[in-house]
Each structure stands twice: as structure tokens, then as C-alpha cells.
Design an enzyme around this catalytic site. Sequence first.
Site, PDB file in Angstrom:
ATOM      1  CB  VAL A 136      -1.118   0.143   1.225  1.00 30.19           C
ATOM      2  CG1 VAL A 136      -2.248  -0.817   1.025  1.00 30.19           C
ATOM      3  CG2 VAL A 136      -0.326  -0.096   2.574  1.00 30.19           C
ATOM      4  CG  ASN A 177      -7.405  -4.047   8.200  1.00 25.71           C
ATOM      5  OD1 ASN A 177      -7.407  -4.058   9.336  1.00 25.71           O
ATOM      6  ND2 ASN A 177      -6.612  -5.140   7.594  1.00 25.71           N
ATOM      7  CB  SER A 195      -4.352   2.156  17.016  1.00 25.35           C
ATOM      8  OG  SER A 195      -3.862   1.363  18.334  1.00 25.35           O
ATOM      9  CE1 TYR A 234       0.428   0.280  14.803  1.00 29.93           C
ATOM     10  CE2 TYR A 234      -0.285   0.572  17.003  1.00 29.93           C
ATOM     11  CZ  TYR A 234      -0.618   0.329  15.837  1.00 29.93           C
ATOM     12  OH  TYR A 234      -1.780  -0.450  15.644  1.00 29.93           O
ATOM     13  CB  ALA A 276       4.060   9.331  15.419  1.00 28.83           C
ATOM     14  CB  SER A 277       1.935   5.607  12.189  1.00 31.23           C
ATOM     15  OG  SER A 277       1.437   4.610  12.740  1.00 31.23           O
ATOM     16  CE  LYS A 278      -2.413   2.068  12.982  1.00 28.38           C
ATOM     17  NZ  LYS A 278      -3.224   1.521  11.933  1.00 28.38           N
ATOM     18  CB  ILE A 287      -7.963  -6.497  18.082  1.00 22.72           C
ATOM     19  CG1 ILE A 287      -8.493  -5.374  18.377  1.00 22.72           C
ATOM     20  CG2 ILE A 287      -8.781  -7.559  17.396  1.00 22.72           C
ATOM     21  CD1 ILE A 287     -10.020  -5.511  19.206  1.00 22.72           C
TER      22      ILE A 287
HETATM   23  P1  NAI Z   1      -2.190  -8.258  11.084  1.00 20.23           P
HETATM   24  O1  NAI Z   1      -0.493  -8.061  11.272  1.00 20.23           O
HETATM   25  O2  NAI Z   1      -2.880  -9.698  11.469  1.00 20.23           O
HETATM   26  O3  NAI Z   1      -2.800  -7.790   9.702  1.00 20.23           O
HETATM   27  C1  NAI Z   1      -2.248  -6.565   9.023  1.00 20.23           C
HETATM   28  C2  NAI Z   1      -2.342  -6.955   7.592  1.00 20.23           C
HETATM   29  O4  NAI Z   1      -1.816  -6.013   6.944  1.00 20.23           O
HETATM   30  C3  NAI Z   1      -1.407  -8.323   7.330  1.00 20.23           C
HETATM   31  O5  NAI Z   1      -2.411  -9.042   6.375  1.00 20.23           O
HETATM   32  C4  NAI Z   1      -0.571  -7.656   6.409  1.00 20.23           C
HETATM   33  O6  NAI Z   1      -0.125  -8.568   5.541  1.00 20.23           O
HETATM   34  C5  NAI Z   1      -1.080  -6.310   5.834  1.00 20.23           C
HETATM   35  N1  NAI Z   1       0.140  -5.378   5.529  1.00 20.23           N
HETATM   36  C6  NAI Z   1       1.214  -5.025   6.250  1.00 20.23           C
HETATM   37  N2  NAI Z   1       1.687  -4.186   5.292  1.00 20.23           N
HETATM   38  C7  NAI Z   1       1.096  -4.094   4.305  1.00 20.23           C
HETATM   39  C8  NAI Z   1       1.619  -3.358   3.136  1.00 20.23           C
HETATM   40  N3  NAI Z   1       2.853  -2.568   3.224  1.00 20.23           N
HETATM   41  N4  NAI Z   1       0.621  -3.431   1.933  1.00 20.23           N
HETATM   42  C9  NAI Z   1      -0.505  -4.445   1.940  1.00 20.23           C
HETATM   43  N5  NAI Z   1      -0.747  -4.895   3.085  1.00 20.23           N
HETATM   44  C10 NAI Z   1       0.080  -4.901   4.452  1.00 20.23           C
HETATM   45  O7  NAI Z   1      -2.639  -7.355  12.015  1.00 20.23           O
HETATM   46  P2  NAI Z   1      -4.281  -6.779  12.692  1.00 20.23           P
HETATM   47  O8  NAI Z   1      -4.180  -6.814  14.077  1.00 20.23           O
HETATM   48  O9  NAI Z   1      -5.168  -7.653  11.853  1.00 20.23           O
HETATM   49  O10 NAI Z   1      -4.317  -5.278  12.130  1.00 20.23           O
HETATM   50  C11 NAI Z   1      -5.128  -4.650  11.261  1.00 20.23           C
HETATM   51  C12 NAI Z   1      -5.267  -3.196  11.640  1.00 20.23           C
HETATM   52  O11 NAI Z   1      -5.546  -2.995  12.755  1.00 20.23           O
HETATM   53  C13 NAI Z   1      -3.727  -2.359  11.475  1.00 20.23           C
HETATM   54  O12 NAI Z   1      -3.859  -1.191  10.729  1.00 20.23           O
HETATM   55  C14 NAI Z   1      -3.458  -2.473  12.812  1.00 20.23           C
HETATM   56  O13 NAI Z   1      -2.637  -1.318  13.090  1.00 20.23           O
HETATM   57  C15 NAI Z   1      -4.919  -2.250  13.277  1.00 20.23           C
HETATM   58  N6  NAI Z   1      -4.792  -2.434  15.079  1.00 20.23           N
HETATM   59  C16 NAI Z   1      -4.657  -3.711  15.492  1.00 20.23           C
HETATM   60  C17 NAI Z   1      -4.884  -4.121  16.733  1.00 20.23           C
HETATM   61  C18 NAI Z   1      -4.698  -5.299  17.621  1.00 20.23           C
HETATM   62  O14 NAI Z   1      -4.808  -5.129  18.689  1.00 20.23           O
HETATM   63  N7  NAI Z   1      -4.436  -6.318  16.764  1.00 20.23           N
HETATM   64  C19 NAI Z   1      -5.173  -2.447  17.755  1.00 20.23           C
HETATM   65  C20 NAI Z   1      -5.396  -1.735  16.920  1.00 20.23           C
HETATM   66  C21 NAI Z   1      -5.414  -1.202  15.633  1.00 20.23           C
END
Ligand code: NAI
Length: 252
Positions: free
Chosen positions: A69, A95, A147, A160, A162-164, A193
Site C-alpha cells: 500500500v 486496514n 488504534s 506507531y 504517531a502513525s495512528k 484485538i
Molecule cells: P495483522 O498483522 O494480522 O494484519 C495486518 C495485515 O496488513 C496483514 O495481512 C499484512 O500482510 C497487511 N500489510 C502489512 N503491511 C502491508 C503493506 N505494506 N501493504 C499491504 N498490506 C500490508 O494485524 P491486525 O491486528 O489484523 O491489524 C489490522 C489493522 O488493525 C492494522 O492497521 C493495525 O494497526 C490495527 N490495529 C490492530 C490492533 C490489534 O490489537 N491487533 C489494535 C489497534 C489497531
Amino acid sequence: MESIFNLQGKVGIVTGATRGIGWSIAQALASKGMNLILNSISNQELLNERINELKENFKIEADGFLFDVSEPNSVKECYNQIFKKYKRLDVLVNNAGIMKDALIPMISSEMIDRILDVNVKGVIYNLQYASRLMGRNKSGSIINVASIIGRVGNEGQVVYSASKSAVIGLTYSAAKELASQNIRVNAIAPGFIETDMIKDVPPDKFNKISENIKMKRLGTPDDIAKSVLYLASDLSNYVTGQVLGVDGGMLV
Ligand code: NAI
């Protein structure tokens, strides 16, 4: 009310859609009939599996694009393909994201660049191309996954957070700029989560964070997906520029 929830014939894109929160969001949108474009950074095989699963289970149109992305040309090409096939876009779920922790003395410039490239620039590129397509129909909903850390911060998460926080700020600005085109822009701020992203959090830190969850359980990807359904559908058709905390009461 049921018809307001119906997303049949609409078109949406979910970034980082093959696992964790993104995969739950994709299934939730597909379950309401939305045609979907899934993005993933790698693993064509898994992406194909996910697409086939959605098509079989929900009888929708589904396509997938493998790209980073943070690469503007790849993002642009994806939206060109969406335009070619559908001539419309109704929902973008920004996402995809990465989390890397480091105490302040240990933060490297490479780490800063990568986190900001993916979590901030990636969101902006998708927002740019998605809003162009949505503007054609004067309708759309953009949902940015921020987040809780972007609201309250955390030790070891200067970059992190700062980004969010940036995602929250850009959500407000985009909501103001796009409202006249009937494009709504909102953010979801998940708490803690249960996904691969948090599996390496050290036990002491994990326990400290968990203690603060008033509902006494970790969130699930499905908890986030339900809120995305609300923001993607007409149930929220007068809601824009909001940050919806989905955190089991971590902020109260
Ligand atoms: P995850 O690591 O399981 O999923 C993140 C997804 O983004 C993965 O499929 C990964 O391959 C993809 N990804 C990473 N860099 C990428 C890129 N440059 N281009 C395309 N895809 C890319 O993590 P999760 O927990 O499902 O996270 C989803 C979102 O939720 C993220 O933005 C994360 O920051 C946010 N979040 C998660 C929390 C948690 O406790 N798990 C809490 C708050 C926010």
C-alpha cells in the site's frame, strides 16, 4: 432496517485483507452481499484461497491484488482495475498496517520510514484514488483503521502512535473535504484485538494492558468487523469525521 444493512451490488476494497482484522472485515462485508477487492502485500496462494472462499460462501464477485500500500503506482493501478470492471466504488477500508515497538533510544530511521510509509502514506494513497472513484457517484464511505494507541499513546510505541494519530488527523481533514461529495470518512480505533499483530507482546506488557480492559476480555477481529459494517452501510449515513473506539471500555 434490514434493507439499510443490505450491501448487495455495492463494491468495496479492503487492504491487508487476508488475515486478522482485515479478513473478518472482508467476510462481514461479503455476508451482506458486497462485491469485494482484497489487497495483500504477499502470498498469492492465500489471497486466491480467500477470494474463492468469499465467492463460494457468499455468492459475490471477488478479486484480489497483491501490492504494497505504500507504493503509489501499484495503488493507482489497483483502482484503475476497479474502475475498468465496476465503474464505481462504495467502500474503502484502510486496514493494512504494521506495528513495531522500540524504546526511544532504539528507534531507527528505517523503522520510522517504514511505519509511516505503510500506516500513513498507504492510507493517504488509497484515500486519494478511492475518493476519486467515489466522487463519480457522489457517494461513498471510507473507514480508516487507526488504534487506541493513536489516542492515548504507549511506552515503546512513539512511532506507531504517531502513525495512528496521523490516521485520526487525516480522517478529520478528509471528512471535511469530502462531505460535499457525500463521501463519509470515519476511523475505528481498536483496543487490544487478538490477532498475529499482538502475539509477540511480552507477557508483562500484555497483562498490564489487559488489566485496563473494563469488559475483561480481549477484542476479536469480529468485534471490529461489526463496527465496520455499521460505518459501511446506510445505518451511518449521517455520520462522518468520527473516531469510533472499539476497545471494551479501555478509555473509560
Ligand atoms: P495483522 O498483522 O494480522 O494484519 C495486518 C495485515 O496488513 C496483514 O495481512 C499484512 O500482510 C497487511 N500489510 C502489512 N503491511 C502491508 C503493506 N505494506 N501493504 C499491504 N498490506 C500490508 O494485524 P491486525 O491486528 O489484523 O491489524 C489490522 C489493522 O488493525 C492494522 O492497521 C493495525 O494497526 C490495527 N490495529 C490492530 C490492533 C490489534 O490489537 N491487533 C489494535 C489497534 C489497531
